[in-house]
Design a protein around this motif. Structure first.
Motif, PDB file in Angstrom:
ATOM      1  N   PRO A 172      29.743  54.566  47.426  1.00  0.00           N
ATOM      2  CA  PRO A 172      30.280  55.789  48.032  1.00  0.00           C
ATOM      3  C   PRO A 172      29.281  56.428  48.990  1.00  0.00           C
ATOM      4  O   PRO A 172      28.093  56.119  48.960  1.00  0.00           O
ATOM      5  N   GLY A 173      29.774  57.321  49.844  1.00  0.00           N
ATOM      6  CA  GLY A 173      28.883  58.092  50.694  1.00  0.00           C
ATOM      7  C   GLY A 173      29.074  57.916  52.180  1.00  0.00           C
ATOM      8  O   GLY A 173      28.613  58.723  52.963  1.00  0.00           O
ATOM      9  N   GLY A 174      29.739  56.836  52.598  1.00  0.00           N
ATOM     10  CA  GLY A 174      30.024  56.681  54.020  1.00  0.00           C
ATOM     11  C   GLY A 174      29.195  55.651  54.752  1.00  0.00           C
ATOM     12  O   GLY A 174      29.494  55.329  55.908  1.00  0.00           O
ATOM     13  N   LEU A 175      28.155  55.096  54.134  1.00  0.00           N
ATOM     14  CA  LEU A 175      27.372  54.051  54.789  1.00  0.00           C
ATOM     15  C   LEU A 175      28.035  52.683  54.670  1.00  0.00           C
ATOM     16  O   LEU A 175      27.645  51.744  55.361  1.00  0.00           O
ATOM     17  N   HIS A 176      28.991  52.569  53.761  1.00  0.00           N
ATOM     18  CA  HIS A 176      29.722  51.315  53.530  1.00  0.00           C
ATOM     19  C   HIS A 176      28.792  50.176  53.112  1.00  0.00           C
ATOM     20  O   HIS A 176      28.916  49.039  53.572  1.00  0.00           O
ATOM     21  N   VAL A 177      27.862  50.488  52.231  1.00  0.00           N
ATOM     22  CA  VAL A 177      26.939  49.488  51.698  1.00  0.00           C
ATOM     23  C   VAL A 177      27.644  48.698  50.606  1.00  0.00           C
ATOM     24  O   VAL A 177      28.174  49.272  49.652  1.00  0.00           O
ATOM     25  N   LYS A 178      27.648  47.388  50.746  1.00  0.00           N
ATOM     26  CA  LYS A 178      28.298  46.530  49.753  1.00  0.00           C
ATOM     27  C   LYS A 178      27.388  46.335  48.550  1.00  0.00           C
ATOM     28  O   LYS A 178      26.181  46.127  48.679  1.00  0.00           O
ATOM     29  N   ARG A 179      27.976  46.410  47.376  1.00  0.00           N
ATOM     30  CA  ARG A 179      27.223  46.115  46.150  1.00  0.00           C
ATOM     31  C   ARG A 179      26.925  44.622  46.109  1.00  0.00           C
ATOM     32  O   ARG A 179      27.813  43.793  46.278  1.00  0.00           O
ATOM     33  N   ARG A 180      25.659  44.285  45.869  1.00  0.00           N
ATOM     34  CA  ARG A 180      25.226  42.880  45.934  1.00  0.00           C
ATOM     35  C   ARG A 180      24.983  42.244  44.571  1.00  0.00           C
ATOM     36  O   ARG A 180      25.009  41.020  44.445  1.00  0.00           O
ATOM     37  N   VAL A 226      20.907  57.784  48.432  1.00  0.00           N
ATOM     38  CA  VAL A 226      19.929  56.994  47.678  1.00  0.00           C
ATOM     39  C   VAL A 226      20.379  55.527  47.690  1.00  0.00           C
ATOM     40  O   VAL A 226      20.695  54.940  46.662  1.00  0.00           O
ATOM     41  N   GLN A 227      20.414  54.960  48.904  1.00  0.00           N
ATOM     42  CA  GLN A 227      20.935  53.603  49.078  1.00  0.00           C
ATOM     43  C   GLN A 227      20.031  52.761  49.968  1.00  0.00           C
ATOM     44  O   GLN A 227      19.483  51.746  49.528  1.00  0.00           O
ATOM     45  N   VAL A 228      19.870  53.156  51.214  1.00  0.00           N
ATOM     46  CA  VAL A 228      19.033  52.422  52.169  1.00  0.00           C
ATOM     47  C   VAL A 228      17.847  53.312  52.529  1.00  0.00           C
ATOM     48  O   VAL A 228      18.040  54.427  53.012  1.00  0.00           O
ATOM     49  N   PRO A 229      16.626  52.861  52.258  1.00  0.00           N
ATOM     50  CA  PRO A 229      16.187  51.574  51.704  1.00  0.00           C
ATOM     51  C   PRO A 229      15.964  51.602  50.195  1.00  0.00           C
ATOM     52  O   PRO A 229      15.369  50.677  49.628  1.00  0.00           O
ATOM     53  N   VAL A 270      15.990  58.262  60.694  1.00  0.00           N
ATOM     54  CA  VAL A 270      16.315  58.683  62.058  1.00  0.00           C
ATOM     55  C   VAL A 270      16.437  57.502  63.016  1.00  0.00           C
ATOM     56  O   VAL A 270      16.831  57.678  64.174  1.00  0.00           O
ATOM     57  N   ASN A 271      16.106  56.313  62.551  1.00  0.00           N
ATOM     58  CA  ASN A 271      16.166  55.146  63.416  1.00  0.00           C
ATOM     59  C   ASN A 271      17.349  54.228  63.141  1.00  0.00           C
ATOM     60  O   ASN A 271      17.556  53.258  63.862  1.00  0.00           O
ATOM     61  N   ILE A 272      18.105  54.527  62.114  1.00  0.00           N
ATOM     62  CA  ILE A 272      19.326  53.775  61.813  1.00  0.00           C
ATOM     63  C   ILE A 272      20.508  54.545  62.403  1.00  0.00           C
ATOM     64  O   ILE A 272      20.697  55.725  62.086  1.00  0.00           O
ATOM     65  N   PRO A 273      21.312  53.941  63.263  1.00  0.00           N
ATOM     66  CA  PRO A 273      22.372  54.662  63.979  1.00  0.00           C
ATOM     67  C   PRO A 273      23.575  55.000  63.085  1.00  0.00           C
ATOM     68  O   PRO A 273      24.558  54.275  63.035  1.00  0.00           O
ATOM     69  N   VAL A 274      23.488  56.110  62.370  1.00  0.00           N
ATOM     70  CA  VAL A 274      24.610  56.601  61.588  1.00  0.00           C
ATOM     71  C   VAL A 274      24.835  58.056  61.950  1.00  0.00           C
ATOM     72  O   VAL A 274      23.937  58.731  62.447  1.00  0.00           O
ATOM     73  N   SER A 275      26.007  58.569  61.649  1.00  0.00           N
ATOM     74  CA  SER A 275      26.334  59.954  62.014  1.00  0.00           C
ATOM     75  C   SER A 275      26.714  60.752  60.778  1.00  0.00           C
ATOM     76  O   SER A 275      27.755  61.381  60.729  1.00  0.00           O
ATOM     77  N   LEU A 276      25.850  60.677  59.771  1.00  0.00           N
ATOM     78  CA  LEU A 276      26.138  61.371  58.512  1.00  0.00           C
ATOM     79  C   LEU A 276      25.097  62.447  58.210  1.00  0.00           C
ATOM     80  O   LEU A 276      24.925  62.836  57.070  1.00  0.00           O
ATOM     81  N   SER A 277      24.382  62.924  59.232  1.00  0.00           N
ATOM     82  CA  SER A 277      23.352  63.910  58.983  1.00  0.00           C
ATOM     83  C   SER A 277      23.954  65.150  58.334  1.00  0.00           C
ATOM     84  O   SER A 277      25.078  65.529  58.621  1.00  0.00           O
TER      85      SER A 277
END
Length: 475
Positions: free
Chosen positions: A234-242, A404-407, A466-473
């Protein structure tokens, strides 16, 4: 910070993700505030409650579910026992009805969008993680409390002492590694034996062992759930569980029906280096993917670093043929004391010290615990902890989008692998010839923490954030 005594159960808390300092701490502070209102006979007069979040809590609060945690705490829910599957429905009900049941007693109006304020440009001096609760009781005026979440789920009220500090002295007072080693030498005991003596001054040996094994069972359950839950975090980054896919590939079609048979299937897979390495990474990923999904984890010593110790402990019990309760207890007692030394001499709060205070400390704890159960001396355990932390010094906390996902999730795999390497180096090394002591590293870590720019202390204002292009600030 130094204190007379911290228990191993202060370092290992059962709670809910994704963050110990941004979720568990505010949750417990909100529970304390609601409980204090009731204790003072004010609860029935409360018309509304305003929550002010400051500093790091404001800057990454939404990504760390701080707003949800505050609502759950004000409502009287216990993070140790709440059914985590019900949390989204509880929050949805509060948002829909715009009211909550204060301390599970009477309803008050509560609009999460208005009554929780994220003060991103304000900070309070004591600690970056601060929150103030203001209860409005109409003609009776207001009652307010300010709390600080100081890392690892620890909280302190403004003007008060750390909630987990114990006033009475322990039989073997320990503030640093030198103290610990003196007690071990004087008593001709291992670290875990000295720690157990301190714990036994407050609880029976049976209770200590029972509670430690209960903590281990939560770790087991968390790993098993994480390895068997697919999907997107959850959260909007769409990180897949590995961890799910890794488990499927590594288990290679072996049949099992529960944790015990799964455990045996993994053990039967062999002891090739690459196989073990992948499983250690899988264990760590599983825990922190659960943590990122508001699952139940053991803060060890924080939620963001909750995967390191379970992964290293599972490496030991699965691949070192030592799945014995007494060894698990010794591991946790040793690791817990190392964590308390870092808390007393430095910090376990990423908002104060960056990720070295989370992954670095957890890796040091795990390295010492593993060294102890592999037959290491107290000196070798301290050496292992020093090696593990030495190679995390300066690690920044830069959560992308405040999540609390990347990194964070991957960093737990790195911390676990470093802990195992540190233990092996210590077991084959000579602590007497070491140039760096654990106390040297604790001091250095604290100096590094104070020198570190605030952008790299869980604010999502620097580094990868700040270097990963996301718009969830958030702010």
């Amino acid at each position: 910070m130094q204190s007379e005594y911290l228990s191993v159960f202060d370092m290992f808390k059962i709670g809910v993700g994704p963050s110990s300092s941004h979720t568990l701490g505010p949750w417990n502070a909100a529970r304390q505030f609601a409980g204090n209102l009731e204790q003072k006979g004010l609860l029935q007069d409360v018309k509304s409650v305003l929550v002010q979040l400051y500093g790091s809590l404001a800057k990454t609060g939404r990504g760390h579910a701080t707003d949800w945690a505050v609502v759950l705490g004000l409502s009287g829910y216990d993070p140790v026992h709440i059914d985590t599957a019900l949390i989204p429905a509880i929050i949805d009900k509060v948002q829909t009805n715009q009211q909550l049941k204060l301390n599970d007693k009477g309803y008050i109006g509560f609009d999460m969008a208005h009554d929780i304020r994220f003060n991103c440009r304000e900070a309070l001096p004591y600690h970056p993680n601060a929150l103030t609760f203001i209860a409005d009781m109409a003609e009776q005026g207001q009652y307010s409390e300010t709390w600080y979440s100081v890392g690892g789920g620890f909280i302190v009220r403004e003007g008060g002492q750390l909630a987990e500090e114990h006033g009475e002295k322990a039989p073997c007072p320990i503030n640093n590694a030198a103290d610990l080693l003196r007690w071990c030498t004087a008593r001709q005991e291992h670290i875990w034996q000295v720690v157990l003596e301190n714990e036994n001054s407050r609880n029976s040996l049976e209770d200590v062992e029972r509670k430690l094994l209960a903590i281990y069972r939560v770790m087991q359950d968390c790993i098993y759930r994480g390895c068997h839950t697919p999907g997107i975090l959850p959260g909007g980054l769409h990180v897949k569980r590995r961890a799910y896919d890794m488990n499927q590939r590594l288990i290679a079609g072996k049949e099992y029906t529960d944790y015990d048979s799964w455990f045996q299937a993994i053990r039967n897979g062999g002891k090739e280096f690459a196989y073990i390495l992948e499983w250690v990474s899988c264990f760590a990923l599983a825990v922190n993917e659960e943590n990122a999904s508001l699952g139940r984890v053991v803060t060890a010593p924080t939620n963001g670093s909750a995967g390191v110790i379970p992964a290293v402990l599972h490496y030991f019990v699965v691949f070192c043929d030592d799945n014995y309760p007494e060894k698990i207890i010794r591991f946790l007692l040793t690791a817990g004391e190392i964590g308390s030394i870092f808390k007393k001499g430095a910090t376990i709060s990423a908002a104060q010290g960056g990720c070295q205070a989370e992954i670095g400390v957890s890796s040091a704890m795990a390295a010492a615990g593993l060294t102890a159960v592999l037959g290491g001396t107290p000196q070798q355990c301290l050496m292992a902890a020093e090696i593990a932390m030495e190679h995390h010094l300066g690690m920044t906390c830069d959560p992308v989008a405040g999540l609390v996902q990347v990194p964070c999730i991957e960093r737990n795999t790195m911390g676990a692998i470093k802990a195992i390497a540190a233990a092996q180096l210590a077991l084959t090394g000579d602590p007497g010839a070491a140039k760096v002591s654990l106390d040297d590293v604790v001091k250095t870590m604290w100096e590094t923490a104070r020198d570190m720019d605030s952008r790299y202390k869980e604010t999502a204002e620097g580094g990868l954030a700040v270097n990963i292009p996301v718009s969830l600030s958030e702010c």
